[in-house]
Design a protein around this motif. Structure first.
Motif, PDB file in Angstrom:
ATOM      1  N   TRP A   1       0.378  -1.200  -0.038  1.00  0.00           N
ATOM      2  CA  TRP A   1       0.213   0.177   0.534  1.00  0.00           C
ATOM      3  C   TRP A   1       0.893   1.363  -0.028  1.00  0.00           C
ATOM      4  CZ3 TRP A   1      -2.671  -4.140   1.885  1.00  0.00           C
ATOM      5  CH2 TRP A   1      -3.977  -4.012   1.578  1.00  0.00           C
TER       6      TRP A   1
ATOM      7  N   ASP B   1       1.772   3.886  -7.708  1.00  0.00           N
ATOM      8  CA  ASP B   1       0.951   2.244  -8.364  1.00  0.00           C
ATOM      9  C   ASP B   1       2.107   2.216  -9.820  1.00  0.00           C
ATOM     10  OD1 ASP B   1      -1.456   2.271  -7.081  1.00  0.00           O
ATOM     11  OD2 ASP B   1      -1.888   4.421  -8.374  1.00  0.00           O
TER      12      ASP B   1
ATOM     13  N   ARG C   1      -6.368  10.492  -1.289  1.00  0.00           N
ATOM     14  CA  ARG C   1      -6.986   9.167  -1.533  1.00  0.00           C
ATOM     15  C   ARG C   1      -7.375   7.848  -1.287  1.00  0.00           C
ATOM     16  NH1 ARG C   1      -3.905   5.159  -5.307  1.00  0.00           N
ATOM     17  NH2 ARG C   1      -2.018   6.130  -5.787  1.00  0.00           N
ATOM     18  N   LEU C   2      -7.789   6.932  -1.536  1.00  0.00           N
ATOM     19  CA  LEU C   2      -8.401   5.739  -1.192  1.00  0.00           C
ATOM     20  C   LEU C   2      -6.859   4.645  -1.893  1.00  0.00           C
ATOM     21  CD1 LEU C   2     -12.167   4.280  -0.675  1.00  0.00           C
ATOM     22  CD2 LEU C   2      -9.744   4.641   0.667  1.00  0.00           C
ATOM     23  N   VAL C   3      -6.404   3.866  -1.446  1.00  0.00           N
ATOM     24  CA  VAL C   3      -4.821   3.020  -1.921  1.00  0.00           C
ATOM     25  C   VAL C   3      -5.852   1.737  -2.937  1.00  0.00           C
ATOM     26  CG1 VAL C   3      -3.282   2.558  -2.155  1.00  0.00           C
ATOM     27  CG2 VAL C   3      -3.453   4.393  -0.818  1.00  0.00           C
ATOM     28  N   ARG C   4      -5.983   1.008  -3.505  1.00  0.00           N
ATOM     29  CA  ARG C   4      -6.247   0.034  -3.440  1.00  0.00           C
ATOM     30  C   ARG C   4      -5.438  -0.934  -4.374  1.00  0.00           C
ATOM     31  NH1 ARG C   4     -11.630  -2.811  -5.850  1.00  0.00           N
ATOM     32  NH2 ARG C   4     -12.305  -1.508  -3.877  1.00  0.00           N
ATOM     33  N   ARG C   5      -5.593  -2.157  -3.429  1.00  0.00           N
ATOM     34  CA  ARG C   5      -4.343  -3.202  -3.740  1.00  0.00           C
ATOM     35  C   ARG C   5      -5.343  -4.218  -3.717  1.00  0.00           C
ATOM     36  NH1 ARG C   5      -1.711   0.566  -5.312  1.00  0.00           N
ATOM     37  NH2 ARG C   5       0.298   1.114  -4.809  1.00  0.00           N
TER      38      ARG C   5
ATOM     39  N   ARG D   1      -9.046  -4.813  -2.725  1.00  0.00           N
ATOM     40  CA  ARG D   1      -9.098  -3.833  -1.579  1.00  0.00           C
ATOM     41  C   ARG D   1      -8.552  -2.229  -1.425  1.00  0.00           C
ATOM     42  NH1 ARG D   1      -6.662  -7.857   2.783  1.00  0.00           N
ATOM     43  NH2 ARG D   1      -7.879  -6.698   4.443  1.00  0.00           N
ATOM     44  N   ASP D   2      -9.320  -1.522  -0.313  1.00  0.00           N
ATOM     45  CA  ASP D   2      -8.899  -0.508  -0.262  1.00  0.00           C
ATOM     46  C   ASP D   2      -8.512  -0.210   1.128  1.00  0.00           C
ATOM     47  OD1 ASP D   2      -9.671  -0.090  -2.755  1.00  0.00           O
ATOM     48  OD2 ASP D   2     -12.272   0.318  -1.868  1.00  0.00           O
ATOM     49  N   ALA D   3      -7.720   1.116   1.152  1.00  0.00           N
ATOM     50  CA  ALA D   3      -7.011   1.124   2.318  1.00  0.00           C
ATOM     51  C   ALA D   3      -7.052   3.196   3.011  1.00  0.00           C
ATOM     52  CB  ALA D   3      -5.302   0.464   2.344  1.00  0.00           C
ATOM     53  N   VAL D   4      -6.874   3.483   3.426  1.00  0.00           N
ATOM     54  CA  VAL D   4      -6.329   5.016   3.667  1.00  0.00           C
ATOM     55  C   VAL D   4      -4.863   5.312   4.958  1.00  0.00           C
ATOM     56  CG1 VAL D   4      -6.504   6.781   4.700  1.00  0.00           C
ATOM     57  CG2 VAL D   4      -9.160   5.656   4.549  1.00  0.00           C
TER      58      VAL D   4
ATOM     59  N   GLN E   1      -6.786  -0.100   6.067  1.00  0.00           N
ATOM     60  CA  GLN E   1      -7.569  -1.771   5.399  1.00  0.00           C
ATOM     61  C   GLN E   1      -8.919  -1.568   5.541  1.00  0.00           C
ATOM     62  OE1 GLN E   1      -5.192  -5.112   4.473  1.00  0.00           O
ATOM     63  NE2 GLN E   1      -3.758  -4.428   6.480  1.00  0.00           N
TER      64      GLN E   1
END
Length: 251
Positions: free
Chosen positions: A13, A17, A164-168, A171-174, A197
């Motif tokens: 996370w 990217d 922004r939310l991070v997507r991995r 799933r998303d996380a701050v 998460q």
């Protein structure tokens, strides 16, 4: 240097990217990689979760990967196995690298991902750089990336929440960074990283770690590189930028 225990399994996370895959990590240093001889021996001495080391191994280079965090070494080996490439990964802080590796045997050494700031003060940083320089062949290159610590210190103690939310992996996380800026450059600084998460049911699972940092000025880094026998050839430092790359050559 110690740290990256709690964050080992959520470190993706924190990776931009464009560097999240082995191919992307190699692309970030592509010009230098393309100039290496076939089968060149390279060391990634802050390998993290292994994207760069695995990407280099996929190019049929002779890759050694090290990190002071055993969890990071584990994840690097797991990624290498997943991608079907061969490399030598082991746990060691920078000052112990000459105990494991022969001097003057590497065409390139990489120390990327803002890792050098974890070396303990000016003396620890000098020791780390000396170890890296010792491993390079004459004409070999050291590649470093660093935050622009001048601007980090200017902004003072604060909490930065990523915008922004991070997507991995679906799933998303701050992600939040809490900076604790000491009164002087020489003192130990701290960075608390929180990865929160968001689960499919809306619950939040957070992991955090407080890391020690000893920041350095750009001109101090270049002087220390010179002191260990390296000449800087490629510089991207911008005092208004967020980070920079330095390529230094062992003459």
């Amino acid at each position: 240097m110690a740290g990256y225990r709690a964050l080992t399994d959520v470190y993706e996370w924190l990776i931009p990217d464009q560097k999240l895959t082995p191919d992307g990590a190699v692309s970030a240093v592509g010009d230098l990689v393309r100039s290496l001889p076939p089968g060149a021996r390279v060391l990634d001495c802050a390998c993290g979760t292994g994207q760069l080391a695995v990407g280099l191994a996929a190019l049929d280079l002779d890759v050694v990967a090290s990190d002071a965090s055993p969890g990071m070494v584990r994840r690097t080996q797991e990624l290498a196995d997943q991608e079907g490439v061969s490399l030598n990964a082991f746990e060691a802080p920078w000052d112990e690298l000459p105990d494991h590796l022969d001097a003057s045997t590497f065409d390139a050494v990489f120390c990327v991902g803002n890792s050098l700031g974890h070396a303990e003060g000016a003396s620890g940083r000098q020791s780390a750089l000396a170890s890296m320089a010792r491993l390079l062949k004459p004409g070999g290159r050291l590649v470093l990336t660093s935050r622009t610590w001048e601007s980090i210190r200017d902004a003072g103690t604060r909490t930065d929440v990523w915008d922004r939310l991070v997507r991995r992996n679906g799933r998303d996380a701050v992600v939040m960074y809490q900076w604790e800026i000491a009164a002087t450059w020489e003192q130990e600084h701290h960075l608390q990283i929180v990865v929160a998460q968001i689960e499919p049911d809306g619950t939040v699972i957070s992991g955090s770690e407080r890391l020690s940092i000893w920041p350095f000025r750009y001109d101090e880094l270049t002087k220390q590189l010179q002191a260990v026998g390296l000449t800087t050839h490629d510089l991207t430092f911008d005092p208004d930028g967020s980070g920079y790359k330095v390529v230094a050559v062992r003459e």
